[in-house]
Design a protein around this motif. Structure first.
Motif, PDB file in Angstrom:
ATOM      1  N   LYS A  86     -38.013  22.814  49.602  1.00  0.00           N
ATOM      2  CA  LYS A  86     -38.734  23.831  50.376  1.00  0.00           C
ATOM      3  C   LYS A  86     -38.511  25.229  49.788  1.00  0.00           C
ATOM      4  O   LYS A  86     -39.451  25.981  49.537  1.00  0.00           O
ATOM      5  CB  LYS A  86     -38.259  23.838  51.842  1.00  0.00           C
ATOM      6  CG  LYS A  86     -38.539  22.558  52.591  1.00  0.00           C
ATOM      7  CD  LYS A  86     -38.049  22.623  54.030  1.00  0.00           C
ATOM      8  CE  LYS A  86     -36.530  22.567  54.164  1.00  0.00           C
ATOM      9  NZ  LYS A  86     -35.938  21.266  53.776  1.00  0.00           N
ATOM     10  N   THR A  87     -37.237  25.549  49.588  1.00  0.00           N
ATOM     11  CA  THR A  87     -36.916  26.905  49.149  1.00  0.00           C
ATOM     12  C   THR A  87     -37.350  27.159  47.711  1.00  0.00           C
ATOM     13  O   THR A  87     -37.959  28.184  47.401  1.00  0.00           O
ATOM     14  CB  THR A  87     -35.402  27.136  49.296  1.00  0.00           C
ATOM     15  OG1 THR A  87     -35.047  26.866  50.654  1.00  0.00           O
ATOM     16  CG2 THR A  87     -35.031  28.562  48.939  1.00  0.00           C
ATOM     17  N   THR A  88     -37.054  26.212  46.839  1.00  0.00           N
ATOM     18  CA  THR A  88     -37.432  26.364  45.436  1.00  0.00           C
ATOM     19  C   THR A  88     -38.941  26.526  45.301  1.00  0.00           C
ATOM     20  O   THR A  88     -39.429  27.347  44.526  1.00  0.00           O
ATOM     21  CB  THR A  88     -36.962  25.138  44.639  1.00  0.00           C
ATOM     22  OG1 THR A  88     -35.604  24.864  44.995  1.00  0.00           O
ATOM     23  CG2 THR A  88     -37.031  25.387  43.161  1.00  0.00           C
ATOM     24  N   ARG A 104     -39.006  14.269  48.244  1.00  0.00           N
ATOM     25  CA  ARG A 104     -38.561  13.450  47.115  1.00  0.00           C
ATOM     26  C   ARG A 104     -39.059  12.047  47.375  1.00  0.00           C
ATOM     27  O   ARG A 104     -39.766  11.812  48.354  1.00  0.00           O
ATOM     28  CB  ARG A 104     -37.045  13.505  47.002  1.00  0.00           C
ATOM     29  CG  ARG A 104     -36.540  14.906  46.633  1.00  0.00           C
ATOM     30  CD  ARG A 104     -35.030  14.886  46.453  1.00  0.00           C
ATOM     31  NE  ARG A 104     -34.507  16.216  46.200  1.00  0.00           N
ATOM     32  CZ  ARG A 104     -33.835  16.564  45.103  1.00  0.00           C
ATOM     33  NH1 ARG A 104     -33.602  15.673  44.152  1.00  0.00           N
ATOM     34  NH2 ARG A 104     -33.372  17.779  44.960  1.00  0.00           N
ATOM     35  N   ARG A 133     -41.384  18.085  38.232  1.00  0.00           N
ATOM     36  CA  ARG A 133     -40.546  17.119  37.536  1.00  0.00           C
ATOM     37  C   ARG A 133     -39.058  17.326  37.824  1.00  0.00           C
ATOM     38  O   ARG A 133     -38.645  18.415  38.217  1.00  0.00           O
ATOM     39  CB  ARG A 133     -40.792  17.165  36.037  1.00  0.00           C
ATOM     40  CG  ARG A 133     -40.184  18.361  35.345  1.00  0.00           C
ATOM     41  CD  ARG A 133     -40.699  18.461  33.932  1.00  0.00           C
ATOM     42  NE  ARG A 133     -42.174  18.556  33.932  1.00  0.00           N
ATOM     43  CZ  ARG A 133     -42.913  18.502  32.819  1.00  0.00           C
ATOM     44  NH1 ARG A 133     -42.329  18.334  31.644  1.00  0.00           N
ATOM     45  NH2 ARG A 133     -44.219  18.618  32.887  1.00  0.00           N
ATOM     46  N   LEU A 160     -35.562  18.106  36.858  1.00  0.00           N
ATOM     47  CA  LEU A 160     -34.881  18.789  35.761  1.00  0.00           C
ATOM     48  C   LEU A 160     -33.733  19.581  36.357  1.00  0.00           C
ATOM     49  O   LEU A 160     -33.838  20.777  36.649  1.00  0.00           O
ATOM     50  CB  LEU A 160     -35.846  19.706  35.009  1.00  0.00           C
ATOM     51  CG  LEU A 160     -35.351  20.218  33.642  1.00  0.00           C
ATOM     52  CD1 LEU A 160     -35.007  19.080  32.698  1.00  0.00           C
ATOM     53  CD2 LEU A 160     -36.389  21.131  33.010  1.00  0.00           C
TER      54      LEU A 160
END
Ligand SMILES: Nc1ncnc2c1ncn2[C@@H]1O[C@H](COP(=O)(O)OP(=O)(O)OP(=O)(O)O)[C@@H](O)[C@H]1O
Ligand SMILES: [Mg+2]
Lengths: 196, 298
Positions: free
Chosen positions: B18-20, B153, B220, B222
């Motif tokens: 959510k935050t990212t 996810r 993706r 990472l």
């Protein structure tokens, strides 16, 4: 997470630094039209903040033909016109001036745009003109050159103003009138004369 | 009622991006010239971390919600990007407002709407990051939103979280009939799980029906870049540039036989940066689609 050893292969590959940096904003500009009220406005639209204000307290600037043909709608804004399009104008402030501007912003709860509008309302064209003539003569005077002052507003830390077309056109015209080297220099000078 | 062009990222499960997503899509939209406001309604205050400014107590936001004070907006944390920082104090909002509305005074959703209404015209886009569990905060955010995007996810628990947001959604629609589901974002997806991804997409598509898409772009997996980004306070597209500089530094260190002390874990963030760019494009396009529908039907 493991910290990898440097890959020697990397050192011999064509160097990625030569690549143009990718512009990740590509394709994103213009996706959002100017916001419109999806909901019926609860109250009559609040006053448009900075937009009409640059002329306040000064003689009305003779509008350039390009901007004159589209008078701003005052109540509703049915369609975005040229002059409605708000965009960023970068202004470079010397560190001490930036401090003054930040303090004013904090203590008076105004944003950069408001402060700019206010400065132009308070400072006469003559004062601005004098300011720019002085900076120029200081640089071109004969005899031993005085320590070269960087022309104000051309270096320093960037702030962004959000200005609509009318405001940008107004600034361009003022820049010409008072002999400022750039928009940024003009805004910086006005802020300095007002706050400094 | 929806305020401005507000998009909320919400998900019942924690740690699903959510935050990212809020920080990165906000900054990308801002870098393209849109005026963007991010509101962090989470007591973890992670938006500040993503954007590289010091942790906030959340006191200013909390006191703004409790008084007549306007929202504490930090201007231009990036060009065109303003932020209302969250922080620990927001953790009290739920209990404070629960007892308030029990006494009949305005609830958090009303307050948030009142605070945002006067500034809605200042922004082309308002993004709200929400905490994972807090019903009152999430519902307040949904009450002022035009749309909600749900990141997930691919584990079962995250996918269950998608349905939990559907419940919140239904709870809010009486007071905000404009709210729409923007779609589901697949987050931190490994390239080695294509079959799983296909199955998850199909399952989600079935659940969502024609209400909303699963966005084509997935973010993706990472972890190295994610760690670098938070450690350095850089967004992924900024990290992409930093990684190029870092590579040069590595190569120079190698040539000069010196060692690099504070290198990045991620060697190349460009693929991930591209994911965010593409996803932002999809999200903004979808948001305008929703907005246009809303205009037609009202
Ligand atoms: N591309 C990525 N691949 C793998 N992990 C990632 C990636 N991007 C971010 N992460 C990690 O995922 C975790 C959760 O991200 P984030 O904080 O955005 O989720 P969240 O839903 O906001 O969490 P919370 O519910 O706690 O607020 C973080 O630890 C972050 O480092
Ligand atoms: Mg979070």
């Amino acid at each position: 997470m493991t910290i990898e050893r440097p890959h020697l292969a990397d050192a011999f590959k064509p160097q990625p630094t030569k690549k143009e940096p990718v512009d990740r904003s590509a394709g994103l500009a213009g996706l959002l039209p100017p916001p419109r009220r999806v909901t019926p406005p609860a109250a009559p639209a609040v006053e448009a903040p900075a937009e009409a204000a640059p002329a306040a307290g000064e003689k009305a600037p003779e509008p350039k033909p390009a901007t004159a043909k589209k008078p701003r709608a005052t109540a509703a804004r049915p369609q975005a016109t040229e002059t409605d399009v708000t965009s960023n104008v970068a202004v470079y402030l010397e560190p001490d001036l930036l401090e003054l501007v930040k303090t004013a912003r904090r203590t008076r709860g105004l944003n950069y745009d408001d402060l700019t509008v206010e400065a132009f309302a308070a400072i006469s064209d003559d004062t601005l003109r004098n300011h720019f003539t002085q900076t120029r003569t200081a640089q071109t005077s004969g005899g031993m050159p005085t320590r070269v002052r960087r022309p104000r507003g051309t270096s320093g830390i960037q702030i962004q103003l959000r200005l609509d077309g009318t405001q940008r056109a107004w600034l361009d015209q003022k820049q010409e009138e008072v002999g400022a080297p750039s928009r940024s220099a003009l805004v910086a000078a006005a802020l300095r004369l007002q706050l400094g | 009622m929806a305020v401005g062009r507000t998009l909320v990222f919400a998900q019942g499960k924690g740690g699903v991006g959510k935050t990212t997503l809020t920080s990165n899509t906000a900054a990308l939209a801002a870098s393209a010239g849109h005026r963007v406001l991010v509101i962090d309604l989470d007591q973890q205050g992670n938006v500040a971390r993503d954007l590289g400014f010091p942790p906030n107590s959340g006191d200013d936001l909390m006191s703004s919600l409790l008084t007549a004070a306007p929202l504490p907006i930090s201007k231009d944390v990036r060009p065109n990007l303003d932020v209302v920082a969250g922080g620990p104090a927001i953790g009290d909002a739920a209990s404070v407002f629960a007892s308030r509305s029990a006494r009949g005074s305005s609830d958090l959703a009303d307050v948030l709407e009142a605070k945002l209404r006067p500034i809605e015209a200042d922004y082309d886009l308002i993004l709200i990051d929400t905490p994972p569990g807090d019903r009152i905060l999430v519902e307040a955010a949904l009450s002022v939103a035009l749309a909600v995007a749900i990141p997930t996810r691919m584990d079962e628990a995250s996918i269950d979280g998608v349905t939990r947001i559907a419940e919140r959604f239904l709870a809010v629609t009486p007071r905000n009939p404009q709210l729409r589901l923007a779609g589901v974002v697949l987050f931190a997806i490994s390239s080695r799980t294509t079959r799983l991804e296909r199955d998850v997409r199909n399952a989600l598509a079935e659940t969502l029906g024609d209400a909303a898409p699963v966005f084509t772009t997935r973010i993706r997996h990472l972890e190295s870049a994610a760690a670098d980004a938070r450690r350095r306070g850089l967004l992924i597209h900024e990290l992409e540039q930093a990684a190029v500089a870092d590579r040069t530094a590595r190569i120079n260190a190698l040539r000069n036989k010196t060692s690099l002390t504070d290198g990045l874990y991620a060697r190349d963030a460009s693929g991930l940066a591209e994911d965010y760019q593409e996803l932002t494009r999809e999200l903004l396009t979808r948001l305008i689609e929703i907005e246009n529908e809303a205009v037609v039907t009202t």
